[in-house]
Each structure stands twice: as structure tokens, then as C-alpha cells.
Design a protein around this motif. Structure first.
Motif, short mmCIF file in Angstrom:
data_model
loop_
_atom_site.label_atom_id
_atom_site.label_comp_id
_atom_site.label_asym_id
_atom_site.label_seq_id
_atom_site.Cartn_x
_atom_site.Cartn_y
_atom_site.Cartn_z
N HIS A 9 52.41 -47.69 107.79
CA HIS A 9 52.70 -47.16 109.41
C HIS A 9 52.47 -48.43 110.38
CE1 HIS A 9 49.58 -44.48 107.46
NE2 HIS A 9 48.76 -45.42 107.84
N ALA A 10 52.95 -48.30 111.51
CA ALA A 10 52.67 -49.12 112.63
C ALA A 10 51.21 -49.30 113.00
CB ALA A 10 53.57 -48.67 113.76
N ALA A 11 50.77 -50.50 113.31
CA ALA A 11 49.22 -50.67 113.53
C ALA A 11 49.12 -50.08 115.26
CB ALA A 11 49.15 -52.14 113.57
N TYR A 12 47.91 -49.62 115.10
CA TYR A 12 47.54 -49.20 116.65
C TYR A 12 47.32 -50.47 117.52
CZ TYR A 12 44.37 -46.79 119.84
OH TYR A 12 43.71 -46.15 121.08
N SER A 13 47.79 -50.36 118.55
CA SER A 13 47.47 -51.51 119.51
C SER A 13 46.40 -51.23 120.63
CB SER A 13 48.56 -52.06 119.94
OG SER A 13 49.10 -51.03 120.97
N GLY A 14 45.71 -50.29 120.67
CA GLY A 14 44.77 -50.02 121.66
C GLY A 14 43.23 -50.40 121.24
N ALA A 15 42.35 -50.28 121.80
CA ALA A 15 41.08 -50.55 121.41
C ALA A 15 40.54 -49.76 120.05
CB ALA A 15 40.07 -50.40 122.61
N ALA A 16 40.07 -50.37 119.17
CA ALA A 16 39.54 -49.69 118.37
C ALA A 16 38.38 -48.41 118.83
CB ALA A 16 38.54 -50.50 117.31
N GLU A 17 38.22 -47.32 118.23
CA GLU A 17 37.51 -46.18 118.44
C GLU A 17 36.83 -45.83 117.30
OE1 GLU A 17 38.80 -42.80 120.57
OE2 GLU A 17 40.88 -43.72 120.96
N THR A 18 35.69 -44.99 117.96
CA THR A 18 34.60 -44.61 116.79
C THR A 18 34.99 -42.99 116.54
OG1 THR A 18 33.15 -46.29 117.24
CG2 THR A 18 32.34 -44.32 116.11
N ILE A 19 35.37 -42.92 115.38
CA ILE A 19 35.98 -41.34 115.34
C ILE A 19 34.91 -40.64 114.15
CG2 ILE A 19 37.98 -39.87 114.48
CD1 ILE A 19 39.70 -42.36 115.24
N LEU A 20 34.72 -39.63 114.38
CA LEU A 20 33.82 -38.67 113.63
C LEU A 20 34.84 -37.65 113.07
CD1 LEU A 20 31.13 -37.71 112.26
CD2 LEU A 20 30.87 -36.13 114.30
N VAL A 21 34.82 -37.43 111.71
CA VAL A 21 35.76 -36.59 111.21
C VAL A 21 34.66 -35.18 110.61
CG1 VAL A 21 37.57 -36.01 109.67
CG2 VAL A 21 37.64 -37.94 110.73
N VAL A 22 34.75 -34.07 111.06
CA VAL A 22 33.90 -32.99 110.71
C VAL A 22 34.72 -32.45 109.73
CG1 VAL A 22 32.73 -30.76 111.43
CG2 VAL A 22 32.74 -32.89 112.86
N GLY A 23 34.12 -32.22 108.62
CA GLY A 23 34.94 -31.63 107.45
C GLY A 23 35.78 -32.87 106.81
N GLY A 24 35.22 -34.12 106.69
CA GLY A 24 36.20 -35.26 106.37
C GLY A 24 36.04 -35.43 105.05
N ARG A 25 35.47 -34.66 104.12
CA ARG A 25 35.79 -34.90 102.83
C ARG A 25 36.45 -33.82 102.31
NH1 ARG A 25 31.15 -37.79 103.20
NH2 ARG A 25 29.60 -36.04 103.30
N GLY A 26 37.22 -33.02 103.14
CA GLY A 26 38.21 -32.16 102.90
C GLY A 26 39.57 -32.65 102.46
N ARG A 27 40.74 -32.20 102.21
CA ARG A 27 41.99 -32.82 101.78
C ARG A 27 42.48 -33.45 103.09
NH1 ARG A 27 45.48 -29.61 98.35
NH2 ARG A 27 46.65 -31.53 98.14
N MET A 28 42.34 -32.72 104.19
CA MET A 28 43.11 -33.07 105.29
C MET A 28 42.31 -33.95 106.13
SD MET A 28 46.29 -32.55 105.33
CE MET A 28 46.64 -32.92 107.21
N GLY A 29 40.96 -33.66 106.22
CA GLY A 29 40.08 -34.63 106.52
C GLY A 29 40.02 -35.95 106.17
N ARG A 30 40.08 -36.11 104.73
CA ARG A 30 40.13 -37.26 104.20
C ARG A 30 41.36 -37.90 104.45
NH1 ARG A 30 36.64 -39.50 100.62
NH2 ARG A 30 36.04 -37.45 99.95
N TRP A 31 42.43 -37.24 104.61
CA TRP A 31 43.88 -37.88 105.11
C TRP A 31 43.66 -38.51 106.62
CZ3 TRP A 31 47.20 -38.43 108.85
CH2 TRP A 31 48.50 -39.07 108.50
N PHE A 32 43.00 -37.76 107.53
CA PHE A 32 42.82 -38.39 108.43
C PHE A 32 41.94 -39.36 108.76
CE2 PHE A 32 45.33 -34.54 110.28
CZ PHE A 32 46.12 -35.14 111.14
N ALA A 33 40.87 -39.44 108.09
CA ALA A 33 39.81 -40.55 107.76
C ALA A 33 40.55 -41.78 107.48
CB ALA A 33 38.75 -40.01 107.05
N ARG A 34 41.42 -41.61 106.32
CA ARG A 34 41.95 -42.63 105.92
C ARG A 34 43.24 -43.33 106.81
NH1 ARG A 34 42.53 -40.41 99.85
NH2 ARG A 34 40.59 -41.08 98.91
N PHE A 35 43.78 -42.40 107.59
CA PHE A 35 44.67 -43.00 108.76
C PHE A 35 44.10 -43.74 109.71
CE2 PHE A 35 46.58 -41.98 112.58
CZ PHE A 35 47.49 -42.74 112.31
N PHE A 36 42.90 -43.08 110.22
CA PHE A 36 42.31 -43.82 111.30
C PHE A 36 41.84 -44.90 110.74
CE2 PHE A 36 41.61 -39.18 113.09
CZ PHE A 36 42.68 -39.33 113.98
N ASP A 37 41.20 -45.16 109.65
CA ASP A 37 40.63 -46.57 109.14
C ASP A 37 41.69 -47.17 108.99
OD1 ASP A 37 38.46 -47.96 107.54
OD2 ASP A 37 39.97 -47.62 106.11
#
Length: 169
Positions: free
Chosen positions: A1-29
Motif C-alpha cells: 500500500h501507499a506509504a504514510y507521509s505524516g509524522a510517525a505515531e506511537t499507536i497502542l492496539v488494545v486487543g492487538g493479538r486478535g485477528r483484526m488487532g494484529r491486522w491493524f498492528a501490521r498495517f500501522f507498522d
């Protein structure tokens, strides 16, 4: 996907080892953000682990709540109770029952918003994918989260909480 051009953020994914949580964690990473997970499931080492909510929130600019539908209100209240001043966003598939929770969070000063990814954890890219944006009375929070997806191939669809649930049903 296209790279994010803004400032890098620090994101906490609560429930991040569930299937969608992991999807979003990997996407944000993949977009260059610093990702931490807070989850009841044991740490598997893929992402930095926040053993407690306060540690996870420290320095975070965004919290993504990827918890079971029946736990969203409780998770939101726990984040708000810490005095967290970043953006708090859930990904619940139904929203109407959370309206009072969103209102309480907003009244407490939380920058709360809500999205619904119209795809599952098997999605490889955001091409031809839709993300519903449900403003919860804090337009800046909604814009903050929308900005994380604006440069991707996803289609962003703004919906009220009520309209979202009519369509989801």
C-alpha cells in the motif's frame, strides 16, 4: 500500500493479538508507526508488549480498540479513566449500543472516534476495501484517524452511528 507521509505515531492496539488487532498492528507498522500491543493473550514477540494499559498509553498518540463487541465500552472507559489525551478509536462492527459510552468519553474530554473496516483479517491490501468513519462528536479525532488511511487505496465512507448500524444490519 501507499506509504504514510505524516509524522510517525506511537499507536497502542488494545486487543492487538486478535485477528483484526494484529491486522491493524501490521498495517500501522508497515506505514512506519511505532506499534505496541496490550492484550490478555501472552506476548508472542511480534510487537512491543504493554503488560498494563498505563504503560501502553505512555507516549501513545492513538489507541485502537480491537476488542470483542461486548468489551468495547469497558475498554473505552478504562482508557478514558487514565486521562489519556490522544485519539481513541474502536473498530466495532455495531455502534449504536456504544453511543452513551462515546458520549461519556467525549464529556470526559477524550478525543473519541469510531471506524468499521468493511473487510476481515485476511485482507492483503486496502485496494477495493471500505472503511466507514463514524464521527462521535470530536471531528478532529475522526480526521486524525482518517488521515492514517487517506493515502491508501481504501475508500473512506463517513456515516453517522445510526446510519452505520442501519447499513450493517
Amino acid at each position: 500500500h501507499a506509504a504514510y507521509s505524516g509524522a510517525a505515531e506511537t499507536i497502542l492496539v488494545v486487543g492487538g493479538r486478535g485477528r483484526m488487532g494484529r491486522w491493524f498492528a501490521r498495517f500501522f507498522d508497515s506505514q512506519g508507526h511505532r506499534v505496541r500491543l496490550h492484550d490478555r493473550t501472552p506476548d508472542d514477540g511480534e510487537f512491543a508488549d504493554a503488560p498494563d494499559l498505563a504503560a501502553g498509553l505512555d507516549g501513545a498518540t492513538l489507541v485502537l480498540l480491537s476488542v470483542p463487541l461486548e468489551s468495547v465500552g469497558e475498554a473505552l472507559a478504562a482508557v478514558v479513566a487514565t486521562g489519556f489525551r490522544g485519539t481513541v478509536c474502536d473498530i466495532a462492527s455495531l455502534k449504536g449500543h456504544l453511543a452513551a459510552d462515546f458520549e461519556r468519553a467525549r464529556a470526559a474530554g477524550a478525543a473519541v472516534t469510531s471506524i468499521h473496516p468493511m473487510f476481515g483479517p485476511g485482507a492483503r491490501t486496502l485496494a477495493d476495501r471500505v472503511i466507514c468513519l463514524c464521527d462521535c462528536g470530536v471531528p478532529a479525532a475522526t480526521d486524525h484517524v482518517a488521515g492514517l488511511f487517506r493515502e491508501t487505496a481504501a475508500t473512506l465512507v463517513p456515516l453517522s452511528l445510526e446510519r452505520h448500524d442501519e447499513i450493517a444490519a
